[in-house]
Design a protein around this motif. Structure first.
Motif, PDB file in Angstrom:
ATOM      1  N   GLN A   1       4.003   1.487  -1.101  1.00  0.00           N
ATOM      2  CA  GLN A   1       4.665   1.581  -2.401  1.00  0.00           C
ATOM      3  C   GLN A   1       3.714   2.096  -3.471  1.00  0.00           C
ATOM      4  OE1 GLN A   1       6.466  -2.223  -3.159  1.00  0.00           O
ATOM      5  NE2 GLN A   1       8.089  -1.899  -1.661  1.00  0.00           N
ATOM      6  N   LYS A   2       2.468   1.653  -3.438  1.00  0.00           N
ATOM      7  CA  LYS A   2       1.477   2.144  -4.405  1.00  0.00           C
ATOM      8  C   LYS A   2       1.251   3.644  -4.234  1.00  0.00           C
ATOM      9  CE  LYS A   2      -1.119  -2.172  -4.718  1.00  0.00           C
ATOM     10  NZ  LYS A   2      -2.378  -2.842  -4.338  1.00  0.00           N
TER      11      LYS A   2
ATOM     12  N   GLU B   1       4.645   9.940  -7.699  1.00  0.00           N
ATOM     13  CA  GLU B   1       5.757  10.279  -8.593  1.00  0.00           C
ATOM     14  C   GLU B   1       5.331  11.105  -9.799  1.00  0.00           C
ATOM     15  OE1 GLU B   1       7.898   6.686  -9.487  1.00  0.00           O
ATOM     16  OE2 GLU B   1       8.377   6.359  -7.376  1.00  0.00           O
ATOM     17  N   PRO B   2       4.355  10.664 -10.596  1.00  0.00           N
ATOM     18  CA  PRO B   2       3.992  11.488 -11.762  1.00  0.00           C
ATOM     19  C   PRO B   2       3.330  12.812 -11.370  1.00  0.00           C
ATOM     20  CG  PRO B   2       2.539   9.580 -11.603  1.00  0.00           C
ATOM     21  CD  PRO B   2       3.618   9.399 -10.587  1.00  0.00           C
TER      22      PRO B   2
ATOM     23  N   GLN C   1      13.386   3.493   2.437  1.00  0.00           N
ATOM     24  CA  GLN C   1      12.032   3.063   2.130  1.00  0.00           C
ATOM     25  C   GLN C   1      11.793   1.651   2.602  1.00  0.00           C
ATOM     26  OE1 GLN C   1      11.559   3.607  -2.054  1.00  0.00           O
ATOM     27  NE2 GLN C   1      11.004   5.748  -1.816  1.00  0.00           N
TER      28      GLN C   1
ATOM     29  N   GLU D   1       3.273   5.848  -2.983  1.00  0.00           N
ATOM     30  CA  GLU D   1       4.466   6.568  -3.447  1.00  0.00           C
ATOM     31  C   GLU D   1       4.549   6.567  -4.970  1.00  0.00           C
ATOM     32  OE1 GLU D   1       7.461   4.443  -1.229  1.00  0.00           O
ATOM     33  OE2 GLU D   1       7.423   5.906   0.399  1.00  0.00           O
ATOM     34  N   THR D   2       4.147   5.464  -5.585  1.00  0.00           N
ATOM     35  CA  THR D   2       4.177   5.361  -7.048  1.00  0.00           C
ATOM     36  C   THR D   2       3.178   6.325  -7.683  1.00  0.00           C
ATOM     37  OG1 THR D   2       4.913   3.066  -6.926  1.00  0.00           O
ATOM     38  CG2 THR D   2       3.890   3.766  -8.989  1.00  0.00           C
ATOM     39  N   ILE D   3       2.011   6.462  -7.081  1.00  0.00           N
ATOM     40  CA  ILE D   3       1.006   7.404  -7.582  1.00  0.00           C
ATOM     41  C   ILE D   3       1.520   8.842  -7.468  1.00  0.00           C
ATOM     42  CG2 ILE D   3      -1.297   8.359  -7.118  1.00  0.00           C
ATOM     43  CD1 ILE D   3      -2.115   5.437  -6.354  1.00  0.00           C
TER      44      ILE D   3
ATOM     45  N   THR E   1       0.834  -1.202   0.000  1.00  0.00           N
ATOM     46  CA  THR E   1       0.000   0.000   0.000  1.00  0.00           C
ATOM     47  C   THR E   1       0.867   1.251   0.000  1.00  0.00           C
ATOM     48  OG1 THR E   1      -1.788  -1.153   1.141  1.00  0.00           O
ATOM     49  CG2 THR E   1      -1.787   1.251   1.288  1.00  0.00           C
TER      50      THR E   1
ATOM     51  N   VAL F   1       0.285   8.905   1.433  1.00  0.00           N
ATOM     52  CA  VAL F   1       1.606   8.311   1.678  1.00  0.00           C
ATOM     53  C   VAL F   1       1.905   8.307   3.176  1.00  0.00           C
ATOM     54  CG1 VAL F   1       4.098   8.622   1.348  1.00  0.00           C
ATOM     55  CG2 VAL F   1       2.545   8.846  -0.608  1.00  0.00           C
TER      56      VAL F   1
ATOM     57  N   GLN G   1      -2.258  13.343  -1.999  1.00  0.00           N
ATOM     58  CA  GLN G   1      -1.459  12.122  -2.127  1.00  0.00           C
ATOM     59  C   GLN G   1      -0.400  12.040  -1.032  1.00  0.00           C
ATOM     60  OE1 GLN G   1      -2.488   9.764  -4.082  1.00  0.00           O
ATOM     61  NE2 GLN G   1      -0.920   8.369  -3.358  1.00  0.00           N
TER      62      GLN G   1
END
Length: 139
Positions: free
Chosen positions: A47-48, A54-55, A121, A50-52, A45, A74, A70
């Protein structure tokens, strides 16, 4: 324990030094196994989230409202992971005698020691170390 989750309690030299019995090792294995799936899910969760992010941060025209929302996600994911890890560590702590706990804390390096950048992380899980004792309380 299976697949790389062997921690300090499976180190024969350390187990002997601490005087940990087979029953304690079994209890620690059980505690870690009970928490393992939840920790995996919580780490995913995080990692998801954090991935969201990034962009959103990399956009030519960052949307502050989306980024702040966001960031909250996080932070919440990280907090949930830390709480679950602390619960597991507390369970492990309760298996050990006060003397064993003291000796273990003397043997285990502090998280981030020598790296100068903290824990990084992932909260330190999943790298084959198992739970480490938490740092001493701040006074």
């Amino acid at each position: 324990m299976e697949r790389g989750m062997g921690g300090w309690w499976n180190n024969p030299e350390l187990v002997q030094k601490l005087g940990i019995g087979a029953d304690q090792i079994k209890k620690i294995d059980d505690i870690v196994q009970q928490h393992r799936l939840k920790l995996i899910d919580l780490n995913a969760t995080l990692q998801k989230a954090e991935t969201i992010m990034e962009p959103l941060m990399g956009a030519d025209q960052p949307d502050e409202a989306k980024i702040v929302a966001q960031i909250d996600k996080v932070a919440q994911a990280r907090a949930e992971l830390e709480k679950a890890n602390a619960r597991m560590l507390l369970g492990v702590r309760q298996v050990l005698t006060p003397e064993q706990w003291k000796k273990l804390r003397e043997e285990q390096p502090r998280p981030g020691a020598g790296r100068g950048q903290g824990r990084g992380q992932g909260g330190g899980q999943g790298r084959g170390q198992g739970p480490a004792p938490p740092p001493p309380p701040q006074r």
